[in-house]
Design an enzyme around this catalytic site. Structure first.
Site, short mmCIF file in Angstrom:
data_model
loop_
_atom_site.label_atom_id
_atom_site.label_comp_id
_atom_site.label_asym_id
_atom_site.label_seq_id
_atom_site.Cartn_x
_atom_site.Cartn_y
_atom_site.Cartn_z
CD GLU A 110 -2.89 0.98 2.47
OE1 GLU A 110 -3.24 -0.16 2.86
OE2 GLU A 110 -3.29 2.02 3.00
CE LYS B 73 -6.02 -1.65 5.71
NZ LYS B 73 -5.13 -0.81 4.90
CG HIS C 266 -4.06 7.50 0.34
ND1 HIS C 266 -4.04 6.14 0.18
CD2 HIS C 266 -3.99 7.72 1.65
CE1 HIS C 266 -3.97 5.58 1.37
NE2 HIS C 266 -3.94 6.51 2.28
C1 MEV Z 1 -5.91 2.97 5.43
O1 MEV Z 1 -5.07 1.92 5.01
C2 MEV Z 1 -5.88 3.11 6.94
C3 MEV Z 1 -6.80 4.18 7.53
O2 MEV Z 1 -8.14 3.96 7.10
C4 MEV Z 1 -6.70 4.08 9.02
C5 MEV Z 1 -7.68 4.94 9.79
O3 MEV Z 1 -8.77 5.24 9.28
O4 MEV Z 1 -7.36 5.26 10.96
C6 MEV Z 1 -6.41 5.56 7.04
#
Ligand code: MEV
Length: 458
Positions: free
Chosen positions: A110, A294, A412
């Protein structure tokens, strides 16, 4: 982003390598590296070698374009192998954990994760770094006993023979005992079942030292099972470790003055408050906690993979640990504090089980894993857990900081655009302009990138 590396690092990287004996020792290394992404691969490797993070052998290995697991080794690792599977390995930079600097290998597909964690590690190092502690390396082996006539009596019989059971388990692994580990204690639980099939569960608590411990614990659980059957008069069924390794926890924390959180026009205090509110949201709501966690796991799992550890085990344990009071909760939390001079701080804490090994398994077989361990230069599985805890906390901080301010899409987007531009065939010189124009179109696809590239070239 520019394609021009900061002069200092370009110069560092271009220098002929310093003689090995003059390179910094592990306590003197400096993980604060700016503009690393702007260097080419050789420059990155030279810089790491001169900073003492890469030994000669690892340098040679990483310089080879076709380095990797190789089919022969893969074929020895699992059944029915038909190939190998690659992931990018990057470095989380700028980490200070318990007063020592680390660059941290992370294997992940990622974009943004490695850049984001390096950014917040830099903020935290400026505030004194992370404090992290793994106090114990106890794993639990479970032995399930069914059909006991009298559960209380069965329980008492097992507890009375505690020392004998522990001794029996340790005879199966004398080497672990020599290292100071082995079975240490035993607990007995009664699980009541509305269906009438109540059961006794014996927990063997095993100090696995620097091993992940699954094989050791499973062997011990299987080894003592017949004696437990004899003692209880019941029938033993499952004999297996528990991945809810709640006796093998890491606690990590950091404390950041508000002014270190100033960012892109957002005042640090506002950023800190937004992060604390995001933390409360995750405390209250399992739907948010899952996404919050996550983000933590983006960091932790990628270190777990790069270090050759069983990330499924670690993840299962970490998520189960978050549900201990019946509600799924965040692994990392943030709150605000104020000192007597009125200085405000954002304080972060993370606690999860870390079932990790620095010996055995892929750490012996996988050549890239071996190099990752050399880069980390850690002495124990506990130390690896301490670094991982810091990475998890930094990763969570990065996500919440972005979410509570400008949102995550802009960061991103530019990384995604960069990778699309590379796929479309942009050269280094074309990259920045193409990325900028691609973002403007809001249609970040390879076909669009190719069209813009053709325009630029004509
Ligand atoms: C994306 O890989 C992880 C996030 O969704 C974590 C979060 O929302 O705290 C950005």
């Amino acid at each position: 982003m520019t394609n021009q590396a900061p002069e200092r690092n370009r110069q560092d990287a271009a220098q002929p390598s310093a003689p090995a004996e003059t390179r910094p020792s592990k306590t003197e290394r400096n993980s604060r590296i700016s503009g690393f992404y702007n260097l080419d691969r050789t420059e990155r490797l030279n810089l790491l070698r001169d900073r003492g993070f890469l030994d000669e052998e690892s340098y040679e290995y990483l310089s080879e374009t076709d380095s990797g697991l190789g089919f022969e080794t893969a074929d020895k690792m699992i059944e029915n192998a038909i190939g190998t599977f690659e992931l990018p390995m990057g470095l989380g930079l700028n980490f200070t954990v318990n007063g020592r600097d680390y660059v941290v290998p992370m294997a992940i597909e990622e974009p943004s994760v490695v850049a984001a964690v390096s950014h917040t590690a830099k903020i935290v190092r400026g505030a004194g770094g992370f404090e992290s502690k793994c106090k114990s390396s106890l794993m639990i082996g479970q032995i399930q006993v069914l059909e006991c006539e009298d559960l209380d009596e069965a329980r008492t019989s097992v507890l009375e023979e505690r020392q004998r059971i522990i001794h029996m388990a340790n005879e199966l692994h004398p080497k672990m005992v020599e290292r100071g580990g082995g079975a240490k204690d035993l607990e007995v639980r009664v699980l009541e079942n509305s269906g009438g099939n109540d059961m006794l569960v014996v927990h063997l608590l095993v100090d696995v030292c620097d091993a992940m411990g699954a094989n050791l614990v499973n062997t011990m659980a299987e080894g003592v099972a017949p004696f437990i059957e004899e003692l209880t008069g019941g029938r033993v069924s499952l004999r297996i470790l528990s991945n809810l390794a709640d006796r093998r926890l890491v606690h990590s924390q950091c404390k950041i003055p508000f002014d270190r959180l100033d960012w892109k026009g957002f005042p640090g205090e506002e950023v800190a408050r937004g992060i604390a509110e995001a933390s409360e949201f995750a405390e209250l709501d399992p739907y948010r906690a899952a996404t919050h966690n996550k983000g933590v796991m983006n960091g932790i799992s990628s270190v777990c993979i790069a270090s050759g550890n069983d990330w499924r085990a670690l993840e299962a344990g970490a998520h189960a640990y978050c549900c201990q009071d019946g509600q799924y909760r965040p692994m990392a939390t943030w709150h605000l504090e104020e000192d007597e001079d009125g200085q405000g701080y954002l304080v972060g804490q993370l606690t999860i089980p870390v079932q990790l090994g620095t010996v055995g398994g892929p750490t012996k077989l996988h050549p890239t894993v071996k190099v990752a361990h050399r880069i980390l230069d850690i002495d124990s599985a506990a130390q690896l857990g301490e670094v991982m805890g810091a990475v998890g906390l930094a990763q969570n901080l990065a996500a919440l900081k972005a979410l509570a301010t400008e949102g995550i899409q802009s960061g991103h987007m530019s990384l995604h655009a960069r990778s699309v531009a590379a796929t479309a065939g942009a050269t280094d010189e074309e990259m920045d302009e193409l990325v900028e124009r691609l973002i403007e179109t809001e249609d970040i696809k390879v076909r669009t990138a190719q069209k813009i590239l053709a325009e630029m070239r004509s």
